[in-house]
Design an enzyme around this catalytic site. Structure first.
Site, PDB file in Angstrom:
ATOM      1  N   SER A 158       0.261  -0.897   0.398  1.00  0.00           N
ATOM      2  CA  SER A 158      -0.073  -0.209   0.176  1.00  0.00           C
ATOM      3  C   SER A 158       0.594   0.716   0.298  1.00  0.00           C
ATOM      4  CB  SER A 158      -0.823  -0.087   1.545  1.00  0.00           C
ATOM      5  OG  SER A 158      -1.233   1.038   1.191  1.00  0.00           O
ATOM      6  N   LYS A 218       2.236  -3.736   6.906  1.00  0.00           N
ATOM      7  CA  LYS A 218       2.654  -3.496   5.012  1.00  0.00           C
ATOM      8  C   LYS A 218       3.867  -3.040   5.030  1.00  0.00           C
ATOM      9  CE  LYS A 218      -1.126  -5.066   3.268  1.00  0.00           C
ATOM     10  NZ  LYS A 218      -1.524  -5.771   2.639  1.00  0.00           N
ATOM     11  N   TYR A 240      -1.918  -0.026  10.006  1.00  0.00           N
ATOM     12  CA  TYR A 240      -1.608  -0.350   8.807  1.00  0.00           C
ATOM     13  C   TYR A 240      -0.625  -0.215   7.195  1.00  0.00           C
ATOM     14  CZ  TYR A 240      -3.732  -1.509   4.075  1.00  0.00           C
ATOM     15  OH  TYR A 240      -3.552  -2.298   2.608  1.00  0.00           O
TER      16      TYR A 240
HETATM   17  N1  UFG Z   1     -13.053  10.508   2.220  1.00  0.00           N
HETATM   18  C1  UFG Z   1     -13.991  12.037   2.951  1.00  0.00           C
HETATM   19  N2  UFG Z   1     -14.790  11.233   3.995  1.00  0.00           N
HETATM   20  C2  UFG Z   1     -14.491   9.692   3.277  1.00  0.00           C
HETATM   21  C3  UFG Z   1     -14.140   8.912   2.986  1.00  0.00           C
HETATM   22  C4  UFG Z   1     -13.263   9.457   3.588  1.00  0.00           C
HETATM   23  O1  UFG Z   1     -13.529  12.724   2.649  1.00  0.00           O
HETATM   24  O2  UFG Z   1     -16.169   9.971   3.990  1.00  0.00           O
HETATM   25  C5  UFG Z   1     -11.882  11.264   2.374  1.00  0.00           C
HETATM   26  C6  UFG Z   1     -10.298  10.986   2.839  1.00  0.00           C
HETATM   27  O3  UFG Z   1      -9.575  11.951   4.209  1.00  0.00           O
HETATM   28  C7  UFG Z   1      -9.195  11.408   2.034  1.00  0.00           C
HETATM   29  C8  UFG Z   1     -10.265   9.983   0.448  1.00  0.00           C
HETATM   30  O4  UFG Z   1     -11.764  10.663   0.697  1.00  0.00           O
HETATM   31  O5  UFG Z   1      -9.078  11.821   1.643  1.00  0.00           O
HETATM   32  C9  UFG Z   1     -10.093   9.529   0.005  1.00  0.00           C
HETATM   33  O6  UFG Z   1     -10.497   8.389   1.442  1.00  0.00           O
HETATM   34  P1  UFG Z   1     -10.561   6.311   1.442  1.00  0.00           P
HETATM   35  O7  UFG Z   1     -10.808   6.288   2.888  1.00  0.00           O
HETATM   36  O8  UFG Z   1     -11.716   6.348   0.450  1.00  0.00           O
HETATM   37  O9  UFG Z   1      -8.982   6.035   1.117  1.00  0.00           O
HETATM   38  P2  UFG Z   1      -7.491   6.455   1.905  1.00  0.00           P
HETATM   39  O10 UFG Z   1      -7.313   7.073   0.786  1.00  0.00           O
HETATM   40  O11 UFG Z   1      -7.622   6.775   3.671  1.00  0.00           O
HETATM   41  O12 UFG Z   1      -7.358   5.239   1.635  1.00  0.00           O
HETATM   42  C10 UFG Z   1      -5.963   4.257   0.665  1.00  0.00           C
HETATM   43  C11 UFG Z   1      -6.808   2.871   0.745  1.00  0.00           C
HETATM   44  C12 UFG Z   1      -5.460   2.726   1.698  1.00  0.00           C
HETATM   45  C13 UFG Z   1      -4.199   2.827   1.518  1.00  0.00           C
HETATM   46  C14 UFG Z   1      -4.370   4.475   1.863  1.00  0.00           C
HETATM   47  C15 UFG Z   1      -2.623   5.070   1.339  1.00  0.00           C
HETATM   48  O13 UFG Z   1      -7.437   2.478   0.933  1.00  0.00           O
HETATM   49  O14 UFG Z   1      -5.491   1.235   1.839  1.00  0.00           O
HETATM   50  O15 UFG Z   1      -4.451   5.095   0.732  1.00  0.00           O
HETATM   51  O16 UFG Z   1      -2.480   6.105   2.701  1.00  0.00           O
HETATM   52  F1  UFG Z   1      -3.647   2.790   2.792  1.00  0.00           F
END
Ligand code: UFG
Length: 347
Positions: free
Chosen positions: A118, A146, A142
């Site tokens: 990741s 990894k 996480y």
């Molecule tokens: N977000 C919101 N509201 C929500 C959910 C997400 O604003 O309800 C935002 C988050 O803050 C982030 C973006 O949308 O800025 C993407 O969020 P996700 O939860 O969809 O994904 P992440 O970027 O947190 O996580 C992803 C992968 C992980 C990986 C990560 C790398 O799902 O497995 O990228 O940091 F580790």
């Protein structure tokens, strides 16, 4: 053609990769404990064993029954908020059980291992876009787990002549061939936005709009799950012993607001949104430099246009939703908006 062991093959990325392997004529043996995966995500034609990857006896008996040519290791704990509150579970599954799996496969003589890593290994990057040599400073367990497994894998690869590839996914998204994103609980932006669009969720909350980014919301590099699966197929060509890590991302990033607006535009319906606080552990910007995978594996993202990601995720969600399909873009039922040009990424 070979026989590929796929751990987590009933999960999101694992099911799409299994189905791509089958389409390429490989035999697929899935190991999944169904703690996060679903039986209905298992592609037809795959052999299925319900087992824990840390159960050495169970994995040993599978490797005794099948001559495994390569292993794709997807099974993992992956929800970031849970990784902050329950690191013990993440170390158990992503490190301890994964090492037990690796050890059984090593003793069974499996010489190819592809690991689902990741972008979380980079933590809060110091420069953008991120290349594979960027400092690794995970900000949640996480990412730490990894990274920990990647490092063990690198030692195994050099000492035991294993061809090991670690793919550092950026934001896996979209749906393909009947398989899509279904985490429980769901924490990912696209399914949450789509749930808000159908009314299954009252609203979508933007986690913070006070970041140092053009519109104040976080930027991410969204990559279609089919493009991730294609990278895995390409990894089967790697047969030199040793460890190599590749980013899988497009090199373009979109803000949370841009994803929201693009979803409204693709769906032709409004999505209720409110702005909340920052989510702990969220870096402001994550954007891959994908040059290495392009150059060395000949990978190019073909499906990762943001509109296509959202459209395929929506189609998949609609196929599974009971009742008649929801109108998209019909003026009588939904608010109409002028079609805008596709969202341009911040580069
Ligand atoms: N977000 C919101 N509201 C929500 C959910 C997400 O604003 O309800 C935002 C988050 O803050 C982030 C973006 O949308 O800025 C993407 O969020 P996700 O939860 O969809 O994904 P992440 O970027 O947190 O996580 C992803 C992968 C992980 C990986 C990560 C790398 O799902 O497995 O990228 O940091 F580790």
């Amino acid at each position: 053609m070979g026989k590929i062991l796929v751990t987590g093959g009933a999960g999101y990325v694992g099911s799409v990769c299994s189905s791509e392997l089958l389409a390429h004529g490989h035999e697929v043996v899935v190991v999944d404990d169904l703690s996060a995966g679903h039986m209905d995500a298992l592609p037809k034609g795959a052999r299925f064993y319900r087992a824990d990857i840390g159960d050495a006896e169970a994995i040993r008996s599978i490797t005794a029954e099948h001559h495994i040519d390569a292993a794709f290791h997807f099974a993992a704990k992956a929800l970031i908020p849970e990784s902050v509150t329950n690191p013990a579970l993440f170390f158990k599954v992503n490190v301890s059980s994964s090492l037990a799996l690796l050890e059984v496969l090593r003793t069974a003589g499996v010489k190819k291992f592809v690991f689902s890593s990741s972008a979380a290994v980079y933590g809060n990057p110091t420069s953008m876009p991120i290349d594979e040599d960027a400092p690794k400073a995970p900000v949640n367990s996480y990412g730490e787990t990894k990274l920990c497994f990647e490092r063990a894998l690198a030692w195994y690869a050099s000492a035991y002549g294993i061809s090991a590839v670690a793919f550092r996914y950026f934001n896996a998204s979209g749906a393909a061939g009947g398989f899509g994103e279904d985490h429980r609980p769901e924490t990912h932006i696209i399914p949450l936005l789509l749930q808000a669009a159908t009314g299954n969720r009252e609203h979508f909350t933007i986690f913070g709009e006070d970041y140092q980014t053009p519109d104040g919301t976080c930027l991410r590099d969204y990559v279609h799950v089919t493009d991730i699966a294609r990278a895995h197929i390409l990894a089967l060509q790697v047969d030199s012993p040793g460890f190599v890590a590749y980013n899988i991302g497009t090199g373009q990033s979109y803000s949370v607001r841009q994803v929201w607006k693009t979803a409204e535009d693709v769906l032709g319906r409004p999505i209720n949104v409110c702005v909340g606080k920052r989510r702990p552990g969220d870096p402001a910007v994550l954007c891959a430099n994908p040059s290495k995978i392009k150059k060395e594996l000949g990978w190019i993202p073909k499906q990762s246009d943001l509109r296509n990601i959202i459209q395929t995720a929506w189609n998949w969600m609609e196929e599974r939703r009971p009742g008649p399909p929801l109108a998209t873009g019909s003026p009588s039922q939904v608010r109409t908006r002028p079609r805008t040009t596709p969202a341009r990424p911040f580069e």
